[in-house]
Each structure stands twice: as structure tokens, then as C-alpha cells.
Design an enzyme around this catalytic site. Structure first.
Site, PDB file in Angstrom:
ATOM      1  N   GLU A 381     -46.757  23.957  18.791  1.00 19.21           N
ATOM      2  CA  GLU A 381     -45.530  24.363  18.106  1.00 19.21           C
ATOM      3  C   GLU A 381     -45.815  25.149  16.842  1.00 19.21           C
ATOM      4  O   GLU A 381     -45.140  26.134  16.534  1.00 19.21           O
ATOM      5  CB  GLU A 381     -44.666  23.135  17.794  1.00 19.21           C
ATOM      6  CG  GLU A 381     -44.198  22.363  19.007  1.00 19.21           C
ATOM      7  CD  GLU A 381     -43.477  23.222  20.031  1.00 19.21           C
ATOM      8  OE1 GLU A 381     -42.935  24.286  19.679  1.00 19.21           O
ATOM      9  OE2 GLU A 381     -43.474  22.846  21.217  1.00 19.21           O
ATOM     10  N   HIS A 472     -43.209  29.912  30.025  1.00 24.86           N
ATOM     11  CA  HIS A 472     -44.092  28.756  30.184  1.00 24.86           C
ATOM     12  C   HIS A 472     -44.977  28.909  31.425  1.00 24.86           C
ATOM     13  O   HIS A 472     -46.031  28.261  31.520  1.00 24.86           O
ATOM     14  CB  HIS A 472     -43.277  27.471  30.295  1.00 24.86           C
ATOM     15  CG  HIS A 472     -42.585  27.092  29.022  1.00 24.86           C
ATOM     16  ND1 HIS A 472     -41.298  27.500  28.736  1.00 24.86           N
ATOM     17  CD2 HIS A 472     -42.995  26.372  27.964  1.00 24.86           C
ATOM     18  CE1 HIS A 472     -40.947  27.022  27.555  1.00 24.86           C
ATOM     19  NE2 HIS A 472     -41.955  26.340  27.060  1.00 24.86           N
TER      20      HIS A 472
END
Length: 575
Positions: A381, A472
């Protein structure tokens, strides 16, 4: 992507390979307005070389510290004062303001010949209203929506000379290129909303003449699916004593920001429709957590509730230290701006995400997963924050896959650094090369770096279908490239580590170690990639970064070329 290198840069290449363990970056950038104006003036003075007239210009976007006192300048291309979307330059300057190197994605084309009109028919508010019609009507705004007038190049993919008759399945990434098909005056509309516990973050391209929606993509950059930490035993965490109360505020890492340092806050189940950070964690003693997964419905402030905060602070500190101690890159933006992580967001929320509005991270407690604050997830992140501050890879298509891959790479590097004690200037192997394995209740990770297709959705190699995948999954080939660059491959055809695209000797390419691989990728991402970069651009950037760090013809530069060849991006070479 065009990459140029001056004689100064060439001189740097000859010595860079002897000092790879030294920090790559310098102190926060503080260029004066005069320096910035001089840079823009220099670039404007070179317009003639690119066939550009006075309607074309440059606008400085952001600056970051570079190696040897250099500054990394991200510069937007403009036409009649309007930014051209995904057309930009990354210009590295020395301490005297002279240009050392320049990488550019140039999509200016024939705007002057077309005498392009930059007067919109719609207002920015009109564009926001048009974008909102395509989004859930029950979603609530987290931040006010925005609309920026841009020139939007409509791209098409064409085959290069010599590849016209190749079968689709035989195409290599270098057999095609994206070219400008047309230009449209448009608004880039950014909306950050939520619906229940679902983050509804989108960027939308709205035609500024007729209000039609030209493109839209999801901007949720997430992992889906002495403190007593949950995943790493007892770990040291940096806190602050205020009076007789301890705070989860690390004032030794980062400055400024919302809390004056790196902080862990308690969202206390605040809905993602209003993801405020809450308050900084406090405790009467400097011993935190119970090392156990959060008990759903329990207190978020007792020892069990503190464990998620311990996970987050240890992850944040190790991510900061990995980038700072190894590369000299401070915090997310390189300028040491503090950030924060809010834990216990939502209720049994199966997500962790970075958001560009606060430049911070939110961590859920999980339902199908354990608490989502594992070391690789935190590193992932925070990696989104680095990319958002630098290359700003657009979160769609191939650039979106590179964006996600950059975060996966960061997560694995941080995990390796932390597993080896979290000190020193070199990263040694110690990670598991799987994203999110610790948070999985079944033991099945979210992604496999070495064999992405094991998840059933990701690709192992580049193909023309890559740009149509969710980021992703389109990240898969670049993740595999990084694994091969660091660890090498296998010549056994049945192995998860085998690539059919490695056809030169030896067929099991030799890796250069995670430390060097990370340095090369980080340099490419922060000094060469731009928002619209493709896999082919990434190959050129990574090879150039390897050459600058370790020398032209070095084993590291050859490994970079082989690693991309292994995912069907460029041709293989012998070691």
C-alpha cells in the site's frame, strides 16, 4: 518512450556500479522559483527539435530528490496552456540546474497542424454531473469531486514494421506500439465516494464538447481479498511519550503531515462512506497488543484491538526504513512528508487500500481474511503512495498493471528487509515471493510473484489481451519479471520457474539478487516511467536504469533484458 542521456549521465554510469550499496537519493528537494523557471525555459528553447511551435509548453508537476544532489522533475506537456493527458517528461537535473537525463512519453503529435480548439462547451460542473450519472446514485462523497480540463489523446495499437503478418499468439510486446489516433478536449473527473463498505473511487474522462463518457477506470488501489504483533512475534515500535501517556506517533520518521509524524490511528469501525482516521492510538504503558487476530465486535482499544495497530506501525516503520536506509528515499514522496495508517476501518472489512486524497492507508479487520496488516500488504500500500508521487502510472491497461506490480515489488522488498532485522543498507532475501499469504485463512496467497497464473486470472507473460485485464491481474508478467531478475529461472519445463521465452544460453537465467533488482526497479519507476508507460516502456526504463547503476554491458543490464524477454517483452540474449 524516449530516453536521452547526456555526456554527464554517461560519466555517472562509469562509476555507479562501484557504489550500489550507498543510498540512491538525497535530501528533500528545495529548488527555487528561478531554478524552476530556468528549467522550463530550457525545455521551451528545445521545442524546435521536436517540431513544436510556441503553442506548446511545459508545466512543472512535481520534484523529488535524486542521487548525487540531483533533482527529479516531472514536467507536463501542454498545448495552449492545457495539459496533454499522459504526455510528459521526467527530467533529471544536477545541482546547477543542468539537464542530466530526460525520459519522455510524447503524445503531442500534430496538435498544431490541426489547430486544436481548447475552448470547452461544458463547464467543469457539467462534466462532474455527467460522470456522476455513470456511478451508483446511493454512493456518498468522501471528498469533493474535481474536474480538470485536458487534451485527451485517443490511442490505438498498431503493429510495427515486420510484425504485420505475425499470428496474434506469436506477438512480442515490442511488435506493437500505441499511437495517437485523434485528440479530444475533455475533463478528467475524479470522484472519491463510498457505498456501504465499498470504496467507489473512479477517474472518468468526459468529452468537454458533447458530454459523452470516453473512458472510466476504478482507482481503488488495494489488496482484496515492544509490541506483540500478530504475524511477527514481539517487535520494536517507535512511539511518543506525552506526559504519562504513550502515543503510536513516530516523530523520528517523516515530518509534517496530518499528525506531525508517522501515526497509527483507530478508525473504530467508521464506515468507508466516511473513512476519517479517528484518533491516534494511546496507551498507559509502552507494551501494546496481544499478538492475536482481532475478535470481531470486541474493543478496538484493548490489547486485542491494539494488535492491528502494532501490525501497522511495524509495517510502516519497516517500509520507511527499507526505502530510506537502502535507497535514501524518504517517506512516500521522497521529501519526507509523514503519512498515517488507520486500522479497524469498517466492520469485518476484507480490504486494505491507499487513497490519494489523504495520501494515507486504511486497513480492514477482515472476514474471509485475517487482519489485513501483514508486512507485505503494508509495503504494497505504501508502494502505491510512491508511485502516485512519482510515475503516477494510470490505473488501467498496461500502466495499471505496472502500477500494481510496483506495489507488489515494494511489498516483497520490505518483507525481505524486515525479515532480516530491518537494518543496514542492503536487502537480503527472506521474503516468500507470495502476496498476502499471512492474511489468508486458507494459506492460499493472493498472488504468486514467480508464477502469477497460479491464481487462475493473472498472466505469466505479455499478450495483446493484457491491457483488458484488471490491474491486479495485468501486474502478473512484471511481477514474474522481477522474480526472475532477482532470483533467476529454471530450465526444467515443468517447473513454476520456467519460461519458454528464454531461448539463449543458459535457459535458466541467472538472477542478480533482490537488492540490486529493487534498486533497478525503483530507479526506473521514479526517474523514467511516466503515467502512460507500457510494458515495452518499462523494459526500456529498467534496462536504462541497470546500465546507469551498474554499467553498459554489465551482468545486471543483461539480466534486465533477459528478465523482460522471459515475459515476452523483447528478445532474449545470451548471458
Amino acid at each position: 518512450m524516449a530516453i536521452r542521456k547526456t555526456l554527464i549521465a554517461a560519466a555517472i554510469v562509469s562509476i555507479a556500479g562501484t557504489a550500489f550499496a550507498a543510498p540512491m537519493m538525497g535530501n528533500p528537494v528545495s529548488m527555487s522559483k528561478q531554478d524552476n523557471d530556468r528549467l522550463v525555459s530550457t525545455l521551451n528553447g528545445e521545442r524546435g527539435k521536436h517540431g513544436l511551435d510556441a503553442d506548446h509548453g511545459y508545466a512543472l508537476g512535481s520534484q523529488h530528490p535524486g542521487a548525487n544532489g540531483h533533482a527529479i522533475n516531472r514536467v507536463h506537456h501542454t498545448y495552449k496552456g492545457v495539459r496533454i493527458f499522459e504526455s510528459e517528461s521526467v527530467v533529471v537535473t544536477d545541482k546547477n540546474g543542468a539537464i542530466v537525463s530526460e525520459a519522455a512519453t510524447d503524445r503531442r503529435g500534430s496538435l498544431s497542424a490541426k489547430r486544436f480548439d481548447v475552448k470547452p462547451t461544458l463547464s467543469g460542473n457539467d462534466a462532474i454531473a455527467k460522470a456522476m450519472k455513470s456511478l451508483p446514485s446511493t454512493a456518498a462523497h468522501i471528498d469533493p469531486p474535481s474536474a480538470e480540463l485536458i487534451i485527451y489523446p485517443v490511442m490505438k495499437t498498431v503493429r510495427v514494421a515486420g510484425a504485420e503478418n505475425k499470428a496474434e499468439a506469436d506477438l512480442n510486446a515490442l511488435d506493437v506500439q500505441d499511437v495517437v489516433d485523434s485528440y479530444q478536449l475533455a475533463y478528467l473527473v475524479k470522484t472519491r465516494m463510498s457505498k456501504g463498505q465499498e470504496a467507489v473511487f473512479h477517474n472518468t474522462i468526459v468529452n468537454a464538447k458533447d458530454g459523452s463518457l470516453m473512458d472510466q477506470w476504478n482507482m481503488v488501489q488495494s489488496i482484496v481479498g515492544t509490541g506483540h504483533s500478530q504475524y511477527n512475534g514481539d517487535v520494536p515500535i517507535q512511539t511518543t511519550l506525552v506526559g504519562t501517556t504513550y502515543q503510536m506517533l513516530d516523530s523520528t520518521r517523516g515530518t509534517g503531515g496530518q499528525f506531525g509524524g508517522m501515526a497509527i490511528t483507530n478508525a473504530n469501525h467508521a464506515s468507508t462512506s466516511n473513512p476519517t482516521p479517528g484518533v491516534i492510538y494511546t496507551n498507559s504503558t509502552n507494551v501494546w497488543g496481544d499478538g492475536k487476530n482481532y475478535i470481531s465486535g470486541g474493543s478496538t482499544t484493548n490489547a486485542n484491538g491494539q494488535t492491528a495497530a502494532v501490525n501497522a506501525l511495524w509495517g510502516l516503520q519497516n517500509t520507511y526504513d527499507t526505502m530510506n536506509n537502502v535507497l535514501g528515499w524518504k517517506s512516500l514522496d521522497g521529501n519526507n512528508t509523514a503519512t498515517y495508517i488507520a486500522v479497524h476501518v469498517g466492520t469485518a472489512y476484507d480490504n486494505a487500500f491507499y487513497t490519494d486524497t489523504c495520501k494515507c492507508m486504511y486497513i480492514g479487520d477482515g472476514s474471509s481474511f485475517y487482519s489485513l496488516g501483514s508486512i507485505d500488504v503494508i509495503g504494497h500500500e505504501m508502494g502505491h503512495g510512491v508511485t502516485a508521487a512519482t510515475s503516477n502510472l494510470t490505473y488501467r491497461g498496461e500502466s495499471g498493471g505496472l502500477n500494481e506490480s510496483a506495489s507488489d515489488i515494494n511489498g516483497e522488498a520490505v518483507e525481505a528487509y524486515a525479515r532480516n532485522g530491518g537494518t543496514g543498507t542492503v536487502i537480503n532475501a527472506g521474503n516468500d515471493w507470495m502476496m498476502g499469504k499471512e492474511i489468508s485463512k486458507t494459506g492460499t496467497p493472493l498472488r504468486w510473484m514467480y508464477k502469477p497464473s497460479k491464481d487462475g486470472s493473472s498472466l505469466d507473460a505479455w499478450s495483446t489481451s493484457l491491457k483488458r485485464l484488471d490491474p491486479h491481474y495485468s501486474s502478473g508478467p512484471n511481477n514474474r519479471m522481477f522474480y526472475f531478475l532477482a532470483m533467476g529461472s529454471s530450465a526444467t519445463t515443468t517447473s513454476d520457474y520456467y519460461s519458454k521465452y528464454l531461448v539463449q544460453a543458459p535457459k535458466n537465467m541467472t538472477g542478480i539478487g533482490i537488492d540490486k533488482a529493487y534498486r533497478i526497479w525503483f530507479k526506473a519507476n521514479t526517474t523514467k516511467l511516466t503515467s502512460g508507460s507500457t510494458y515495452a516502456d518499462a523494459r526500456a526504463a529498467v534496462i536504462a536504469a541497470a546500465q546507469e547503476l551498474y554499467g553498459v554491458g554489465s551482468k545486471e543490464a543483461k539480466a534486465a533484458q533477459r528478465a523482460y524477454a522471459a515475459i515476452n517483452v523483447g528478445a532474449d540474449i545470451a548471458e
